[in-house]
Design an enzyme around this catalytic site. Structure first.
Site, PDB file in Angstrom:
ATOM      1  N   TYR A  73       0.819  -1.214   0.000  1.00 42.20           N
ATOM      2  CA  TYR A  73       0.000   0.000   0.000  1.00 42.20           C
ATOM      3  C   TYR A  73       0.851   1.262   0.000  1.00 42.20           C
ATOM      4  CZ  TYR A  73      -4.146  -2.812   0.247  1.00 42.20           C
ATOM      5  OH  TYR A  73      -5.139  -3.713  -0.088  1.00 42.20           O
ATOM      6  N   ARG A  76       1.593   2.001  -3.521  1.00 42.28           N
ATOM      7  CA  ARG A  76       0.419   2.589  -4.165  1.00 42.28           C
ATOM      8  C   ARG A  76       0.208   4.025  -3.680  1.00 42.28           C
ATOM      9  NH1 ARG A  76      -4.508  -1.383  -3.755  1.00 42.28           N
ATOM     10  NH2 ARG A  76      -5.386   0.038  -5.309  1.00 42.28           N
ATOM     11  N   GLN A 131     -15.372   2.146  -6.282  1.00 39.67           N
ATOM     12  CA  GLN A 131     -14.682   0.998  -5.703  1.00 39.67           C
ATOM     13  C   GLN A 131     -13.193   1.321  -5.541  1.00 39.67           C
ATOM     14  OE1 GLN A 131     -16.163  -2.891  -7.698  1.00 39.67           O
ATOM     15  NE2 GLN A 131     -16.662  -1.246  -9.123  1.00 39.67           N
ATOM     16  N   ASN A 132     -12.778   2.441  -6.128  1.00 42.03           N
ATOM     17  CA  ASN A 132     -11.364   2.805  -6.133  1.00 42.03           C
ATOM     18  C   ASN A 132     -10.950   3.418  -4.795  1.00 42.03           C
ATOM     19  OD1 ASN A 132     -11.625   1.975  -8.746  1.00 42.03           O
ATOM     20  ND2 ASN A 132     -11.556   4.039  -9.615  1.00 42.03           N
ATOM     21  N   ASP A 134      -8.088   5.223  -4.758  1.00 40.27           N
ATOM     22  CA  ASP A 134      -7.258   6.392  -5.102  1.00 40.27           C
ATOM     23  C   ASP A 134      -8.045   7.693  -4.908  1.00 40.27           C
ATOM     24  OD1 ASP A 134      -7.941   5.470  -8.451  1.00 40.27           O
ATOM     25  OD2 ASP A 134      -8.581   7.384  -7.576  1.00 40.27           O
ATOM     26  N   HIS A 149     -14.843   0.886  -0.903  1.00 42.19           N
ATOM     27  CA  HIS A 149     -13.721  -0.004  -0.561  1.00 42.19           C
ATOM     28  C   HIS A 149     -12.627   0.723   0.217  1.00 42.19           C
ATOM     29  CE1 HIS A 149     -14.857  -2.872  -4.111  1.00 42.19           C
ATOM     30  NE2 HIS A 149     -15.663  -2.996  -3.095  1.00 42.19           N
ATOM     31  N   LEU A 248     -13.924  -0.406 -21.491  1.00 41.61           N
ATOM     32  CA  LEU A 248     -13.167  -0.910 -22.652  1.00 41.61           C
ATOM     33  C   LEU A 248     -13.764  -2.185 -23.221  1.00 41.61           C
ATOM     34  CD1 LEU A 248      -9.287  -0.738 -22.157  1.00 41.61           C
ATOM     35  CD2 LEU A 248     -10.738   0.374 -23.873  1.00 41.61           C
TER      36      LEU A 248
HETATM   37  N1  APR Z   1     -11.616   3.086 -19.769  1.00 42.59           N
HETATM   38  C1  APR Z   1     -12.689   2.331 -19.393  1.00 42.59           C
HETATM   39  N2  APR Z   1     -12.587   1.054 -18.895  1.00 42.59           N
HETATM   40  C2  APR Z   1     -11.342   0.554 -18.793  1.00 42.59           C
HETATM   41  C3  APR Z   1     -10.181   1.282 -19.173  1.00 42.59           C
HETATM   42  C4  APR Z   1     -10.369   2.609 -19.692  1.00 42.59           C
HETATM   43  N3  APR Z   1      -9.338   3.361 -20.081  1.00 42.59           N
HETATM   44  N4  APR Z   1      -9.081   0.495 -18.950  1.00 42.59           N
HETATM   45  C5  APR Z   1      -9.555  -0.687 -18.435  1.00 42.59           C
HETATM   46  N5  APR Z   1     -10.907  -0.650 -18.359  1.00 42.59           N
HETATM   47  C6  APR Z   1     -11.818  -1.687 -17.844  1.00 42.59           C
HETATM   48  C7  APR Z   1     -11.365  -3.110 -18.127  1.00 42.59           C
HETATM   49  O1  APR Z   1     -11.907  -3.562 -19.339  1.00 42.59           O
HETATM   50  C8  APR Z   1     -11.934  -3.885 -16.929  1.00 42.59           C
HETATM   51  O2  APR Z   1     -13.187  -4.442 -17.250  1.00 42.59           O
HETATM   52  O3  APR Z   1     -11.838  -1.561 -16.448  1.00 42.59           O
HETATM   53  C9  APR Z   1     -12.135  -2.813 -15.850  1.00 42.59           C
HETATM   54  C10 APR Z   1     -11.244  -2.977 -14.621  1.00 42.59           C
HETATM   55  O4  APR Z   1     -11.619  -4.151 -13.966  1.00 42.59           O
HETATM   56  P1  APR Z   1     -10.852  -4.643 -12.639  1.00 42.59           P
HETATM   57  O5  APR Z   1      -9.408  -4.541 -12.831  1.00 42.59           O
HETATM   58  O6  APR Z   1     -11.445  -5.956 -12.291  1.00 42.59           O
HETATM   59  O7  APR Z   1     -11.247  -3.542 -11.545  1.00 42.59           O
HETATM   60  P2  APR Z   1     -12.582  -3.348 -10.689  1.00 42.59           P
HETATM   61  O8  APR Z   1     -13.776  -3.892 -11.397  1.00 42.59           O
HETATM   62  O9  APR Z   1     -12.645  -1.957 -10.254  1.00 42.59           O
HETATM   63  O10 APR Z   1     -12.271  -4.302  -9.423  1.00 42.59           O
HETATM   64  C11 APR Z   1     -13.222  -4.364  -8.403  1.00 42.59           C
HETATM   65  O11 APR Z   1     -11.799  -5.741  -7.072  1.00 42.59           O
HETATM   66  O12 APR Z   1      -9.642  -6.151  -6.621  1.00 42.59           O
HETATM   67  C12 APR Z   1     -10.785  -5.644  -6.085  1.00 42.59           C
HETATM   68  O13 APR Z   1     -11.152  -4.049  -4.379  1.00 42.59           O
HETATM   69  C13 APR Z   1     -10.656  -4.195  -5.673  1.00 42.59           C
HETATM   70  O14 APR Z   1     -12.167  -2.354  -6.093  1.00 42.59           O
HETATM   71  C14 APR Z   1     -11.559  -3.473  -6.670  1.00 42.59           C
HETATM   72  C15 APR Z   1     -12.552  -4.539  -7.059  1.00 42.59           C
END
Ligand code: APR
Length: 279
Positions: A73, A76, A131-132, A134, A149, A248
């Site tokens: 952390y 990060r 969920q972020n 940051d 989160h 995406l």
């Molecule tokens: N614009 C839009 N979407 C994007 C971009 C972008 N530039 N870059 C990546 N993505 C999409 C990807 O296609 C993917 O589906 O963002 C998504 C990110 O997914 P994850 O990495 O699984 O993140 P998230 O869904 O926020 O994770 C949920 O899981 O690990 C835990 O606590 C953590 O809050 C987090 C939770």
């Protein structure tokens, strides 16, 4: 019968109209911060490819090796200080201003207040939940953001009832201690723990007319279940909210959305919303 989800390039959809008095719930995930240089979790090269969840994002991992967790952390935190919001964050901050400011009662301070029994209904027409961990929504100017989160730049004691406090310090070697002598931990929700502020979040979900998820793979619950909740439960006005995904690629819960608008958040969000004048 549930209508089929429309899936296609975001540029092929008309702007999302927000009618007079309509309330909007926006849920963001790691994808919204990707263009700011913050790694997502499950994409190629993502955090969970480089770190074992069990080691750095569970209470058991912290009990086993708190140094490793603080190093993770702290790295990060270091990066959080160096990154800037992108056009997607800025677009949501603008939307928040245009739909009326959310009270300074977001999850941070409110959670503290909630612990002391204070509940607040946000007066603005935008409820921004992320969920972020940051701080990029706040850096972009958003207020009252619900960090379900937790927050990277906050720390709490794992033992006493000292409220979570702002903290940008790095612990690359050691494990910080609270005045009470117990270990301090990042104010982040780990797997197996209950997200923050769920009662307020569901209150806002049940009060929304438009639900938009940005950049989340739909792999992690309860956040990934918000859209299916809205599919099955009409809002307090007896209407089903419109549900739209922007990201995406197709998320795992794509079937629950009315539309999936594919593309980068930084490209699509600046022109996504069209606010109808008050009637
Ligand atoms: N614009 C839009 N979407 C994007 C971009 C972008 N530039 N870059 C990546 N993505 C999409 C990807 O296609 C993917 O589906 O963002 C998504 C990110 O997914 P994850 O990495 O699984 O993140 P998230 O869904 O926020 O994770 C949920 O899981 O690990 C835990 O606590 C953590 O809050 C987090 C939770």
């Amino acid at each position: 019968m549930v209508p089929l989800t429309k899936i296609g390039p975001g540029g092929e959809f008309p702007p999302l109209r927000i009618g007079p008095g309509e309330r909007v719930f926006v849920l963001t995930g790691a994808g919204i911060s990707a263009e700011s240089g913050v790694a997502t979790f499950r994409d190629a090269g993502g955090l969970w490819e480089r770190h074992r969840i069990e080691d750095v994002a569970t209470p058991e991992g912290f009990a086993r090796d708190p140094r490793l967790v603080w190093r993770f952390y702290s790295e990060r935190r270091k990066q959080a200080g160096a990154v800037q919001p992108n056009p997607a964050h800025l677009a949501l901050a603008r939307l928040g201003r245009r739909l009326g400011p959310a009270a300074e009662g977001g999850l941070g301070p409110t959670l503290v207040a909630v612990t002391e029994g204070v509940k607040s209904v946000l007066p603005g027409r935008l409820f921004l939940c992320t969920q972020n961990v940051d701080p990029l929504h706040e850096k972009a100017g958003s207020t009252g953001v619900a960090h379900m989160h937790g927050e990277l730049l906050r720390t709490r004691c794992e033992s006493c009832d000292r409220p979570p406090f702002p903290d940008e310090s790095l612990h690359l070697e050691g494990v910080p201690r609270c005045d009470c002598g117990a270990r301090l931990r990042p104010h982040v929700v780990w797997f197996g723990e209950v997200p923050l502020g769920l009662p307020e979040i569901f209150e806002a979900l049940n009060d929304c007319d438009l639900f938009v998820t940005v950049g989340s793979s739909g792999a992690v619950y309860p956040a990934a279940g918000f859209v299916s909740h809205l599919r099955n439960v009409p809002n307090v006005r007896g209407q089903f909210a419109r549900c739209v995904y922007v990201g995406l690629e197709k998320p795992e819960n794509a079937h629950s959305f009315d539309e999936c608008r594919l593309g980068k958040a930084g490209d699509l969000l600046p022109t996504l919303f069209e606010i109808a004048p008050a009637s």
